[in-house]
Design a protein around this motif. Sequence first.
Motif, PDB file in Angstrom:
ATOM      1  N   ALA A   1       0.720  -1.221   0.000  1.00  0.00           N
ATOM      2  CA  ALA A   1       0.207  -0.095  -0.063  1.00  0.00           C
ATOM      3  C   ALA A   1       0.982   1.265   0.155  1.00  0.00           C
ATOM      4  O   ALA A   1       2.106   1.284   0.207  1.00  0.00           O
ATOM      5  N   LEU A   2       0.310   2.369  -0.402  1.00  0.00           N
ATOM      6  CA  LEU A   2       0.930   3.651  -0.396  1.00  0.00           C
ATOM      7  C   LEU A   2       0.369   4.331   1.086  1.00  0.00           C
ATOM      8  O   LEU A   2      -0.679   4.329   1.091  1.00  0.00           O
ATOM      9  N   LEU A   3       1.204   5.289   1.687  1.00  0.00           N
ATOM     10  CA  LEU A   3       0.785   6.082   2.594  1.00  0.00           C
ATOM     11  C   LEU A   3       1.424   7.571   2.235  1.00  0.00           C
ATOM     12  O   LEU A   3       2.686   7.522   2.103  1.00  0.00           O
ATOM     13  N   LEU A   4       0.542   8.399   2.276  1.00  0.00           N
ATOM     14  CA  LEU A   4       0.879   9.800   1.546  1.00  0.00           C
ATOM     15  C   LEU A   4       0.473  10.802   2.226  1.00  0.00           C
ATOM     16  O   LEU A   4      -0.749  10.726   2.767  1.00  0.00           O
TER      17      LEU A   4
ATOM     18  N   VAL B   1       4.479   1.863   1.900  1.00  0.00           N
ATOM     19  CA  VAL B   1       5.410   2.835   1.494  1.00  0.00           C
ATOM     20  C   VAL B   1       5.128   4.347   1.412  1.00  0.00           C
ATOM     21  O   VAL B   1       3.896   4.624   0.674  1.00  0.00           O
ATOM     22  N   VAL B   2       5.855   5.268   2.042  1.00  0.00           N
ATOM     23  CA  VAL B   2       5.734   6.572   2.015  1.00  0.00           C
ATOM     24  C   VAL B   2       6.397   7.357   0.814  1.00  0.00           C
ATOM     25  O   VAL B   2       7.865   7.142   1.112  1.00  0.00           O
ATOM     26  N   HIS B   3       6.187   7.570  -0.134  1.00  0.00           N
ATOM     27  CA  HIS B   3       6.706   8.446  -1.280  1.00  0.00           C
ATOM     28  C   HIS B   3       6.707   9.908  -0.944  1.00  0.00           C
ATOM     29  O   HIS B   3       5.662  10.213  -0.706  1.00  0.00           O
ATOM     30  N   GLY B   4       7.789  10.611  -1.055  1.00  0.00           N
ATOM     31  CA  GLY B   4       7.858  12.012  -0.840  1.00  0.00           C
ATOM     32  C   GLY B   4       7.219  12.240   0.660  1.00  0.00           C
ATOM     33  O   GLY B   4       7.561  11.928   1.583  1.00  0.00           O
TER      34      GLY B   4
ATOM     35  N   LEU C   1       4.789  14.314   6.499  1.00  0.00           N
ATOM     36  CA  LEU C   1       4.395  13.069   7.089  1.00  0.00           C
ATOM     37  C   LEU C   1       5.694  12.415   7.238  1.00  0.00           C
ATOM     38  O   LEU C   1       5.519  11.605   8.884  1.00  0.00           O
ATOM     39  N   ALA C   2       6.527  12.183   6.647  1.00  0.00           N
ATOM     40  CA  ALA C   2       7.886  11.389   6.705  1.00  0.00           C
ATOM     41  C   ALA C   2       8.418  11.999   8.127  1.00  0.00           C
ATOM     42  O   ALA C   2       9.001  11.149   8.815  1.00  0.00           O
ATOM     43  N   GLN C   3       8.382  13.127   8.206  1.00  0.00           N
ATOM     44  CA  GLN C   3       9.276  13.796   9.309  1.00  0.00           C
ATOM     45  C   GLN C   3       8.491  13.301  10.540  1.00  0.00           C
ATOM     46  O   GLN C   3       9.085  12.893  11.645  1.00  0.00           O
TER      47      GLN C   3
ATOM     48  N   LEU D   1       6.658  10.588  10.911  1.00  0.00           N
ATOM     49  CA  LEU D   1       6.943   9.247  11.383  1.00  0.00           C
ATOM     50  C   LEU D   1       8.133   8.881  11.854  1.00  0.00           C
ATOM     51  O   LEU D   1       8.153   8.140  12.851  1.00  0.00           O
ATOM     52  N   ILE D   2       9.182   9.614  11.357  1.00  0.00           N
ATOM     53  CA  ILE D   2      10.427   9.406  11.803  1.00  0.00           C
ATOM     54  C   ILE D   2      10.423   9.961  13.331  1.00  0.00           C
ATOM     55  O   ILE D   2      11.037   9.196  14.147  1.00  0.00           O
ATOM     56  N   GLU D   3      10.016  11.074  13.654  1.00  0.00           N
ATOM     57  CA  GLU D   3       9.984  11.323  15.020  1.00  0.00           C
ATOM     58  C   GLU D   3       9.372  10.466  15.991  1.00  0.00           C
ATOM     59  O   GLU D   3       9.830  10.605  17.086  1.00  0.00           O
ATOM     60  N   HIS D   4       8.382   9.953  15.496  1.00  0.00           N
ATOM     61  CA  HIS D   4       7.750   9.005  16.534  1.00  0.00           C
ATOM     62  C   HIS D   4       8.033   7.460  16.551  1.00  0.00           C
ATOM     63  O   HIS D   4       7.250   6.556  16.681  1.00  0.00           O
ATOM     64  N   ASP D   5       9.197   7.110  15.948  1.00  0.00           N
ATOM     65  CA  ASP D   5       9.738   5.883  15.465  1.00  0.00           C
ATOM     66  C   ASP D   5       8.970   4.768  14.947  1.00  0.00           C
ATOM     67  O   ASP D   5       8.756   3.636  15.391  1.00  0.00           O
ATOM     68  N   LEU D   6       8.009   5.429  13.909  1.00  0.00           N
ATOM     69  CA  LEU D   6       7.286   4.539  13.317  1.00  0.00           C
ATOM     70  C   LEU D   6       7.967   4.199  11.816  1.00  0.00           C
ATOM     71  O   LEU D   6       7.074   3.193  11.168  1.00  0.00           O
ATOM     72  N   VAL D   7       8.943   4.413  11.436  1.00  0.00           N
ATOM     73  CA  VAL D   7       9.584   4.164  10.417  1.00  0.00           C
ATOM     74  C   VAL D   7      10.379   2.774  10.363  1.00  0.00           C
ATOM     75  O   VAL D   7      11.242   2.922  11.427  1.00  0.00           O
ATOM     76  N   ASP D   8      10.229   1.818   9.602  1.00  0.00           N
ATOM     77  CA  ASP D   8      11.035   0.734  10.089  1.00  0.00           C
ATOM     78  C   ASP D   8      12.205   0.627   8.753  1.00  0.00           C
ATOM     79  O   ASP D   8      13.131   0.074   9.043  1.00  0.00           O
ATOM     80  N   GLU D   9      12.069   1.192   7.624  1.00  0.00           N
ATOM     81  CA  GLU D   9      13.148   1.391   6.847  1.00  0.00           C
ATOM     82  C   GLU D   9      13.206   2.882   6.008  1.00  0.00           C
ATOM     83  O   GLU D   9      12.035   3.163   5.785  1.00  0.00           O
ATOM     84  N   LEU D  10      14.086   3.332   5.838  1.00  0.00           N
ATOM     85  CA  LEU D  10      14.243   4.537   5.142  1.00  0.00           C
ATOM     86  C   LEU D  10      15.160   4.361   3.751  1.00  0.00           C
ATOM     87  O   LEU D  10      16.268   3.789   3.847  1.00  0.00           O
ATOM     88  N   ARG D  11      14.738   4.497   2.726  1.00  0.00           N
ATOM     89  CA  ARG D  11      15.339   4.305   1.406  1.00  0.00           C
ATOM     90  C   ARG D  11      15.522   6.094   0.899  1.00  0.00           C
ATOM     91  O   ARG D  11      14.667   6.605   0.292  1.00  0.00           O
TER      92      ARG D  11
END
Length: 191
Positions: free
Chosen positions: A53-56, A123-126, A130-132, A134-144
């Motif tokens: 899925a996409l999360l945008l 997957v979060v594109h751009g 939102l990305a910031q 998710l990163i702040e709240h430790d919800l990102v499992d992988e960063l590409r």
Amino acid sequence: MGRIVVTEFVSLDGVVEDPGGAGDFKYAGWSFEFDRGIEGDEFKLDETRASEALLLGRVTYEVFAEAWPSREGELADKLNSMPKYVVSSTLTAPEWTNSTVLQGDDLTLAVSKLKQEADGDVVVHGSVQLAQTLIEHDLVDELRLMVFPVILGTGKRLFGNPGEKKTLRLVDSKVVGDGVVILTYAATPPA
């Protein structure tokens, strides 16, 4: 349980704003100045094939929703058919196929629930804001990160104020095309 994967086109100075040229940024479309080569194109196609899925964020969602429905091919077919979740307080009736708006006061709770219910990569594109978050709240499992050999000097940056220090583990790296570097990092548990 699924994984939240953030994927970004980024300049050497951390700018992620408008790499595709859809906005009015001073250097709109800057990523197209570089050939990412067959390997770079395959990386993006493989990434999409592996996505459940996409999360945008709303802005990226609107750019994608305008661009992809009229396109053809494997990448377009996959993006158009997969579930899409858009984080927005203003969008109420998304028109792109299989789109759901995530609303409410607790984004982290909604994304945690989505992660629990998913079977694969969300997957979060751009979607820099939102990305910031998710990163702040430790919800990102992988960063590409697809790092392009350019310093833009201005624009929205991926890493603004993440709150606390975040330590990542390098999983993979490769150089493709015109010196574009693909870096894949796994999140490490917060200390």
